[in-house]
Design an enzyme around this catalytic site. Structure first.
Site, PDB file in Angstrom:
ATOM      1  CG  HIS A  84      -1.794   1.144   1.398  1.00 54.82           C
ATOM      2  ND1 HIS A  84      -3.134   1.083   1.106  1.00 54.82           N
ATOM      3  CD2 HIS A  84      -1.554   2.414   1.810  1.00 54.82           C
ATOM      4  CE1 HIS A  84      -3.675   2.275   1.319  1.00 54.82           C
ATOM      5  NE2 HIS A  84      -2.740   3.101   1.760  1.00 54.82           N
ATOM      6  CD  GLU A  85       1.537   3.550   3.702  1.00 57.49           C
ATOM      7  OE1 GLU A  85       1.683   4.610   3.061  1.00 57.49           O
ATOM      8  OE2 GLU A  85       0.527   3.317   4.400  1.00 57.49           O
TER       9      GLU A  85
ATOM     10  CG  HIS B  94       0.222   6.265  -0.510  1.00 55.56           C
ATOM     11  ND1 HIS B  94      -0.786   7.004  -1.060  1.00 55.56           N
ATOM     12  CD2 HIS B  94      -0.344   5.565   0.516  1.00 55.56           C
ATOM     13  CE1 HIS B  94      -1.919   6.768  -0.399  1.00 55.56           C
ATOM     14  NE2 HIS B  94      -1.680   5.890   0.561  1.00 55.56           N
TER      15      HIS B  94
ATOM     16  CD  GLU C 156      -5.648   5.203   0.572  1.00 58.10           C
ATOM     17  OE1 GLU C 156      -4.670   5.981   0.678  1.00 58.10           O
ATOM     18  OE2 GLU C 156      -5.787   4.194   1.277  1.00 58.10           O
TER      19      GLU C 156
HETATM   20 ZN    ZN Z   1      -3.032   5.174   1.955  1.00 59.31          ZN
END
Ligand code: ZN
Length: 503
Positions: free
Chosen positions: A262-263, A266, A292
């Site tokens: 997830h990170e 980003h 996101e």
């Molecule tokens: Zn996030």
């Protein structure tokens, strides 16, 4: 003459960007490296840097400089760096200049002071200890909203900070659609018997080895990235060539890995911004919703896909021969896609996640409107958890105290998580149409084509256009549409759980 003025603007915005990135570095250090004793000093340092940046940007001189360049900017190509920088700076200035620097500094000081209070209250399951700092943050947000003219709803003002141009009313409409179409999916899965419980004990060291192999295949390099452990995972950094992501580890499950992916999503968005935009306010993701969409894409549409695990499962099994000896890739795929209402948002599966967000979206509006005494927040939280997810909250650590956001004064932020999920599916439909061999590539451990597609269609633009304009360039419409996400979810769960493919 105008070119000269533009160069002046460029240089001043570059200095402000340096200050903003310095604050980001102080924030990263606060969560990753700083001993607890540094907390109150760090609050002052962050407030000072933030105040200087804000004062520099909101000065009357800056306003005049931007104003003087407006028509020159409008005569240039809309997509050009010059036109985009002037357009975005003008919008930013209009918003920022309405907020006194002192209020801005008090907001960042209060947030920095609240953080260790929250960490401690969460650890000790002590909502009462958190209450005073939450009240303070909320009061400051209300004072912030009072700086603006409210056309429709006060929540519009804070929402706009994270998703420019988005209105509370639109979000409510999208969330109503999800309540009607996504919530039933969870019930249909439960009616099929839901999930068998799996108890694992995954050693942390091989987890770290595996996680690095995965993100290196995605595009993590030692030259431009860092990965560190923290209480609450986040992505930060000081620029396009210095991306910092954090993660945490669990022994019972692989939630840490999905958090890291997830990170990474980003980080990649920031990493692939056009280098020509560096040291300007254009050198970052356009909005939290779009941001996101990128993190959720790498976490879910890639990391929870069967083709991904066809490639990576043998290696995982090699690292955990005892835990996963009896597994094959499909069984593991079903396990990492288990649908089950749970207490913690960041660990929630794709089918229940948005319901956690709807709860927070409603509570934030209620708190701003003073609909209940703040002491009752845990009860209000727990009641909605029961209504939306059908589960009982055993303590506030697992309930109202779980998220970092309110300790940082971030109100209006949560909806962007759900919007990101929806946007990720909108973009995914476009990508899979453009790249029919995408999944075959995943099975070979090849993620370059996806990375390149995202750079070309989304990442490189940075913040040159509005979120709506950016989305339109990527998928052909400026509207966030919840249908592709629900369609994706239903198809996936139909294959795993045998629920109906259509309603
Ligand atoms: Zn996030």
């Amino acid at each position: 003459m105008s070119q000269q003025k533009f160069d002046q603007l460029r240089e001043q915005l570059a200095e402000i960007s340096d200050l903003v990135k310095t604050a980001a570095l102080l924030g990263w250090d606060q969560h990753v490296m700083m001993p607890p004793g540094g907390a109150s000093l760090r609050a002052e340092q962050l407030a000072t840097v933030g105040r200087i940046a804000h004062q520099k940007f909101t000065s009357a001189k800056m306003g005049k400089l931007i104003d003087g360049l407006r028509s020159w900017g409008e005569q240039r190509d809309y997509d050009s760096f010059e036109a985009s920088l002037i357009r975005v700076a003008a919008l930013d200035w209009e918003k920022a200049s309405k907020v006194p620097s002192e209020l801005r500094a008090e907001m960042s000081r209060s947030a920095a002071l609240a953080n260790p209070v929250w960490v401690d209250a969460r650890k000790r399951n002590d909502f009462a200890a958190f209450l005073p700092v939450l009240r303070k943050n909320l009061d400051l947000r209300k004072r912030y909203i009072d700086c603006f003219e409210v056309d429709d709803e006060p929540y519009d003002i804070v929402l706009d900070d994270y998703e420019r141009g988005m209105k509370t009313k639109e979000v409510r409409g999208i969330f109503d659609y999800l309540k009607e179409h996504q919530a039933p999916l969870v019930k249909e899965v439960a009616a099929r018997g839901g999930n068998a419980e799996h108890h694992h004990n995954f050693a942390l060291e091989p987890q770290k080895v595996f996680e690095l192999e995965v993100i290196r295949a995605f595009g993590f390099t030692d030259e431009a990235w860092r990965l560190d452990p923290t209480v609450h995972p986040f992505a930060s950094g000081t620029g396009i060539t210095d991306i910092r992501i954090t993660t945490r580890y669990f022994s019972e499950h692989f939630g840490g890995l999905f958090g890291t992916m997830h990170e990474f999503g980003h980080g990649l968005y920031e990493r692939q911004v056009d280098p020509a935009l560096e040291r300007s306010p254009l050198a970052r993701g356009v909005s939290l919703g779009l941001h996101e969409s990128q993190s959720r894409m790498w976490e879910n549409l890639v990391g929870r896909s069967l083709p991904f695990w066809r490639h990576f499962f043998p290696r995982l099994q090699e690292l955990f021969p005892d835990e996963l000896g009896g597994y094959d890739d499909e069984r593991w795929y079903r396990e990492v896609n288990a649908v089950e209402p749970s207490l913690i948002r960041v660990e929630a599966d794709e089918a229940t996640y948005n319901l956690h967000i709807i709860l927070r979206f409603e509570l934030e509006q209620a708190m701003l409107a003073g609909e209940f005494p703040l002491e009752q927040l845990p009860e209000e939280w727990n009641r909605r958890m029961w209504d939306y997810l059908g589960i009982e909250v055993r303590n506030d650590t697992l309930g109202v105290l779980q998220d970092v956001h309110w300790s940082g004064g971030s109100i209006g932020y949560f909806p962007t998580y759900a919007l990101g999920n929806l946007i990720s599916a909108q973009i995914w439909e476009k990508i899979t149409a453009d790249l029919p061999d995408l999944h075959d590539g995943f099975e070979q451990g090849e993620f370059g084509p996806l990375r390149d597609w995202l750079r070309e269609h989304l990442h490189r633009h940075g913040r040159k256009f509005t979120p709506g304009e950016t989305l339109e360039r990527v998928v052909g419409t400026s509207q966030i549409d919840p249908e592709p996400y629900v369609r994706y979810l239903r198809e996936k769960l139909a294959a795993i759980y045998g629920i109906a493919t259509t309603t």
